[in-house]
Design a protein around this motif. Sequence first.
Motif, PDB file in Angstrom:
ATOM      1  N   UNK A  64       0.901  -1.352   0.151  1.00  0.00           N
ATOM      2  CA  UNK A  64       0.070  -0.026  -0.008  1.00  0.00           C
ATOM      3  C   UNK A  64       0.896   1.324  -0.022  1.00  0.00           C
ATOM      4  N   UNK A  65       2.132   1.147   0.736  1.00  0.00           N
ATOM      5  CA  UNK A  65       3.042   2.116   0.665  1.00  0.00           C
ATOM      6  C   UNK A  65       2.489   3.316   1.909  1.00  0.00           C
ATOM      7  N   UNK A  66       1.884   2.552   2.681  1.00  0.00           N
ATOM      8  CA  UNK A  66       0.998   3.405   3.946  1.00  0.00           C
ATOM      9  C   UNK A  66       2.211   3.139   4.889  1.00  0.00           C
ATOM     10  N   UNK A  67       2.112   4.052   5.930  1.00  0.00           N
ATOM     11  CA  UNK A  67       3.111   4.012   7.019  1.00  0.00           C
ATOM     12  C   UNK A  67       2.743   2.627   7.826  1.00  0.00           C
ATOM     13  N   UNK A  68       3.632   2.418   8.860  1.00  0.00           N
ATOM     14  CA  UNK A  68       3.603   1.142   9.747  1.00  0.00           C
ATOM     15  C   UNK A  68       2.236   1.092  10.747  1.00  0.00           C
ATOM     16  N   UNK A  69       1.992   2.266  11.226  1.00  0.00           N
ATOM     17  CA  UNK A  69       0.722   2.209  12.109  1.00  0.00           C
ATOM     18  C   UNK A  69      -0.593   2.022  11.109  1.00  0.00           C
ATOM     19  N   UNK A  70      -0.658   2.809  10.020  1.00  0.00           N
ATOM     20  CA  UNK A  70      -1.703   2.597   9.060  1.00  0.00           C
ATOM     21  C   UNK A  70      -1.860   1.279   8.582  1.00  0.00           C
ATOM     22  N   UNK A  71      -0.581   0.372   8.272  1.00  0.00           N
ATOM     23  CA  UNK A  71      -0.732  -0.861   7.790  1.00  0.00           C
ATOM     24  C   UNK A  71      -1.272  -1.824   9.063  1.00  0.00           C
ATOM     25  N   UNK A  72      -0.851  -1.369  10.232  1.00  0.00           N
ATOM     26  CA  UNK A  72      -1.330  -2.308  11.347  1.00  0.00           C
ATOM     27  C   UNK A  72      -2.772  -2.250  11.582  1.00  0.00           C
ATOM     28  N   UNK A  73      -3.324  -1.006  11.395  1.00  0.00           N
ATOM     29  CA  UNK A  73      -4.861  -0.767  11.425  1.00  0.00           C
ATOM     30  C   UNK A  73      -5.733  -1.587  10.351  1.00  0.00           C
ATOM     31  N   UNK A  74      -4.994  -1.619   9.294  1.00  0.00           N
ATOM     32  CA  UNK A  74      -5.631  -2.385   8.051  1.00  0.00           C
ATOM     33  C   UNK A  74      -5.729  -3.612   8.645  1.00  0.00           C
ATOM     34  N   UNK A  75      -4.659  -4.434   9.162  1.00  0.00           N
ATOM     35  CA  UNK A  75      -4.621  -5.684   9.622  1.00  0.00           C
ATOM     36  C   UNK A  75      -5.522  -5.864  10.640  1.00  0.00           C
ATOM     37  N   UNK A  76      -5.548  -5.025  11.475  1.00  0.00           N
ATOM     38  CA  UNK A  76      -6.367  -5.179  12.968  1.00  0.00           C
ATOM     39  C   UNK A  76      -7.950  -5.307  12.433  1.00  0.00           C
ATOM     40  N   UNK A  77      -8.182  -4.666  11.432  1.00  0.00           N
ATOM     41  CA  UNK A  77      -9.907  -4.428  11.068  1.00  0.00           C
ATOM     42  C   UNK A  77     -10.256  -5.092   9.706  1.00  0.00           C
ATOM     43  N   UNK A  78      -9.689  -6.514   9.722  1.00  0.00           N
ATOM     44  CA  UNK A  78      -9.916  -7.137   8.372  1.00  0.00           C
ATOM     45  C   UNK A  78     -11.495  -7.473   8.468  1.00  0.00           C
ATOM     46  N   UNK A  79     -12.166  -7.841   7.378  1.00  0.00           N
ATOM     47  CA  UNK A  79     -11.834  -7.857   6.050  1.00  0.00           C
ATOM     48  C   UNK A  79     -11.763  -6.171   5.504  1.00  0.00           C
ATOM     49  N   UNK A  80     -10.352  -5.610   4.889  1.00  0.00           N
ATOM     50  CA  UNK A  80     -10.251  -4.371   4.232  1.00  0.00           C
ATOM     51  C   UNK A  80      -9.811  -4.406   2.881  1.00  0.00           C
TER      52      UNK A  80
END
Length: 130
Positions: A86-102
Amino acid sequence: MIKKLAEQLVNLTVKEINELAKLLKTDYGIEPTTITSSLNNASTINADKIGNNISTNQEEKNVFDLVLKSLGNSKLSLVKLVKEITGKGLKESKEIVDNIPQIIKKSVDKKEAEIIKKKFEDIGSNIELR
């Protein structure tokens, strides 16, 4: 002569193919299932060339949204991969993973989508192509 006949067969419309199939079955006793499917495929390939919209099959999708469906073996590996894709930061990427499906990436061409899907499958995660 054979080449000319093949050219004519390839350029038949779906209606003409169906008429030919009926004729072969009733007059010659030839079951047209394999002939019809072969001719339909040939007509579909040439549909754009002859200006007809002949395809009877659903058109293949070429652009996809990638939806993360499951975590897989390692949450950390997944976060790193989401960050990379995604090219996003570590925090944003973790939020995506924590809120699947995304949805992790939108409007991706088929080839790239398959490559990305393989990367996620390699770490045990599941990606859906929509």
